[in-house]
Design a protein around this motif. Structure first.
Motif, PDB file in Angstrom:
ATOM      1  N   GLY A 101       4.951 -12.260   6.710  1.00  0.00           N
ATOM      2  CA  GLY A 101       6.117 -12.158   5.826  1.00  0.00           C
ATOM      3  C   GLY A 101       5.840 -11.282   4.620  1.00  0.00           C
ATOM      4  O   GLY A 101       6.698 -10.510   4.180  1.00  0.00           O
ATOM      5  N   ALA A 102       4.642 -11.397   4.060  1.00  0.00           N
ATOM      6  CA  ALA A 102       4.295 -10.620   2.864  1.00  0.00           C
ATOM      7  C   ALA A 102       4.159  -9.135   3.188  1.00  0.00           C
ATOM      8  O   ALA A 102       4.292  -8.288   2.305  1.00  0.00           O
ATOM      9  CB  ALA A 102       2.992 -11.133   2.263  1.00  0.00           C
ATOM     10  N   ASN A 103       3.901  -8.825   4.438  1.00  0.00           N
ATOM     11  CA  ASN A 103       3.913  -7.449   4.912  1.00  0.00           C
ATOM     12  C   ASN A 103       3.036  -6.526   4.050  1.00  0.00           C
ATOM     13  O   ASN A 103       3.467  -5.453   3.623  1.00  0.00           O
ATOM     14  CB  ASN A 103       5.375  -6.962   4.926  1.00  0.00           C
ATOM     15  CG  ASN A 103       5.561  -5.758   5.823  1.00  0.00           C
ATOM     16  OD1 ASN A 103       4.670  -5.428   6.620  1.00  0.00           O
ATOM     17  ND2 ASN A 103       6.679  -5.078   5.666  1.00  0.00           N
ATOM     18  N   GLY A 104       1.832  -6.981   3.751  1.00  0.00           N
ATOM     19  CA  GLY A 104       0.886  -6.143   3.003  1.00  0.00           C
ATOM     20  C   GLY A 104       0.964  -6.295   1.500  1.00  0.00           C
ATOM     21  O   GLY A 104       0.102  -5.808   0.775  1.00  0.00           O
ATOM     22  N   LEU A 105       2.004  -6.957   0.977  1.00  0.00           N
ATOM     23  CA  LEU A 105       2.089  -7.165  -0.473  1.00  0.00           C
ATOM     24  C   LEU A 105       1.164  -8.304  -0.859  1.00  0.00           C
ATOM     25  O   LEU A 105       1.131  -9.330  -0.201  1.00  0.00           O
ATOM     26  CB  LEU A 105       3.518  -7.528  -0.886  1.00  0.00           C
ATOM     27  CG  LEU A 105       4.552  -6.415  -0.794  1.00  0.00           C
ATOM     28  CD1 LEU A 105       5.951  -7.000  -0.873  1.00  0.00           C
ATOM     29  CD2 LEU A 105       4.327  -5.393  -1.906  1.00  0.00           C
ATOM     30  N   GLU A 106       0.438  -8.118  -1.961  1.00  0.00           N
ATOM     31  CA  GLU A 106      -0.450  -9.184  -2.433  1.00  0.00           C
ATOM     32  C   GLU A 106      -0.728  -8.976  -3.908  1.00  0.00           C
ATOM     33  O   GLU A 106      -0.248  -8.008  -4.500  1.00  0.00           O
ATOM     34  CB  GLU A 106      -1.757  -9.164  -1.632  1.00  0.00           C
ATOM     35  CG  GLU A 106      -2.403  -7.791  -1.660  1.00  0.00           C
ATOM     36  CD  GLU A 106      -3.800  -7.762  -1.067  1.00  0.00           C
ATOM     37  OE1 GLU A 106      -4.204  -8.721  -0.410  1.00  0.00           O
ATOM     38  OE2 GLU A 106      -4.481  -6.761  -1.295  1.00  0.00           O
ATOM     39  N   GLY A 107      -1.493  -9.851  -4.499  1.00  0.00           N
ATOM     40  CA  GLY A 107      -1.847  -9.716  -5.908  1.00  0.00           C
ATOM     41  C   GLY A 107      -0.712 -10.122  -6.828  1.00  0.00           C
ATOM     42  O   GLY A 107       0.257 -10.760  -6.398  1.00  0.00           O
TER      43      GLY A 107
END
Ligand SMILES: [Zn+2]
Length: 390
Positions: free
Chosen positions: A242-248
């Motif tokens: 779900g986050a599709n590579g987004l983090e931090g």
């Protein structure tokens, strides 16, 4: 009084009470989930019920307790964000006093949400009195725009340490733009209190993302382990996708506040976290085009009639600054800052810094964020910042 929550686009119906359900023997960590604070966001309610059903079937070894609470029951019945007043802007002392019948506050007597805020707060207080803790509060929401799941929270080190464990982006500083949220109010009890936005209101995946996140909360709070509840691995994978590579972590830098009658319309097709350029056209109103105030990523663009947050702009916060702020907060660096001309720590409330911007004009808001303070009030040339950490 119970409520039938029927959502045709999600093809779900449930009959619920203020307490959605409980699981676990108590006497340990307590995860309190609040769903449907906005009545047009029932996905969280269905997810809590799904999780409770799963736990009842799997019967994993469980420490502490999970408790699900419903937010705005009156609005949930009608599938609207609120009836008279946004339940997520009412957590201020003068409104709570009014809700409990102590004096007249700013809201009209017939405001349906005064009863909602009182009933919900009664439950929260009762849980904190009767359970051992530690406490973890999670407030479930969905958005009108397309969005990956993310975690907004008041930037205390306690909250940050909890959020860091999830494979999802965290959002800092939204409370500075939205006074009176339930989470900001609960954060004062020195507990973990985080928000969670699972995706679009009527997207079936939003229920799944809520469910997965809540299951992981139970793990991070120490209620269950993967050994006894193996489905956690799948839930983690769901969130990662779900986050599709987004983090931090991202910091909220701007909020477009919609004025009464301005005719705000978002341009179609924006989704949360989508990069935007400086001066890119984002929306329109009766006066013409509304363009991006700076470059960054657009966040929670408004695609519904109710609500007055047009959109936000956010930027990624570098790990360096996160680490630095951790150190500065442990040192209580604001005591050093208070030696500077134009800056003083208010003697009666050690948690408030007062800045005279005529003298301390070189100090940017970012420095106070770094130290764990948020902008509270601006009066003329004086800005007050209060400490987030209780
Ligand atoms: Zn919401």
């Amino acid at each position: 009084m119970n409520a039938v929550i029927h959502c045709p686009p999600l093809q779900r119906t449930a009959t619920v009470d203020r307490v959605l359900g409980e699981f676990g023997p108590g006497g340990g960590p307590v995860v309190v989930v609040i769903a449907g604070v906005h009545g047009n966001e029932p996905a969280g309610i269905y997810a809590v019920l799904d999780l409770l059903r799963d736990l009842a079937a799997a019967q994993p070894t469980f420490r502490g307790k999970l408790i699900g609470l419903a937010g705005n029951l009156a609005a949930l019945r009608k599938n609207v964000r609120y009836i008279h007043c946004d339940l997520n802007r009412m957590w201020r002392s003068e409104i709570l006093a009014e809700a409990y019948g102590n004096g007249s506050g700013p809201l009209p007597r017939n405001c349906v949400e005064l009863a909602e805020v009182r009933e919900l707060y009664d439950q929260i207080k009762s849980i904190m009195q009767h359970e051992a803790g530690p406490f973890y509060f999670v407030d479930l929401h969905t958005t009108s725009s397309v969005s990956p799941p993310f975690i907004p929270f008041d930037d205390t080190l306690t909250n940050r340490a909890f959020v860091e464990q999830f494979p999802l982006p965290g959002i800092l500083g939204i409370e500075e733009f939205l006074p009176g949220t339930l989470l900001s109010y609960i954060t004062r009890y020195n507990v973990v209190a985080i928000g969670y936005e699972a995706g679009q209101h009527h997207e079936p995946r939003s229920i799944e993302f809520h469910h997965a996140m809540l299951a992981l909360c139970l793990e991070k709070a120490g209620c269950v382990s993967r050994e006894h509840y193996p489905v956690l691995a799948r839930h983690e994978e769901t969130l990662r996708q779900g986050a599709n590579g987004l983090e931090g972590f991202y910091e909220v830098r701007f909020r477009y506040a919609i004025e009464e009658g301005e005719g705000f319309r978002m341009l179609p097709g924006f989704s949360s976290f989508q990069p935007v350029a400086y001066k890119q056209k984002l929306a329109e109103n009766n006066r013409g085009a509304i363009v991006a105030q700076e470059s960054g990523r657009i966040f929670m663009p408004l695609y519904q009639a109710q609500g007055n947050d047009g959109y936000f702009l956010i930027r990624r916060v570098a790990r360096f600054w996160l680490n630095l702020s951790k150190i500065l907060r442990r040192w209580r660096f604001e005591r050093v800052l208070a030696w500077l001309p134009g800056v003083r720590l208010l003697p009666d409330e050690q948690n408030t810094l007062e800045i005279d911007t005529r003298i301390a004009r070189f100090l940017a808001t970012e420095i106070f964020h770094l130290l764990g303070y948020r902008r509270q009030t601006t009066q003329g040339t004086t800005i007050r910042f209060t400490r987030r950490e209780p």
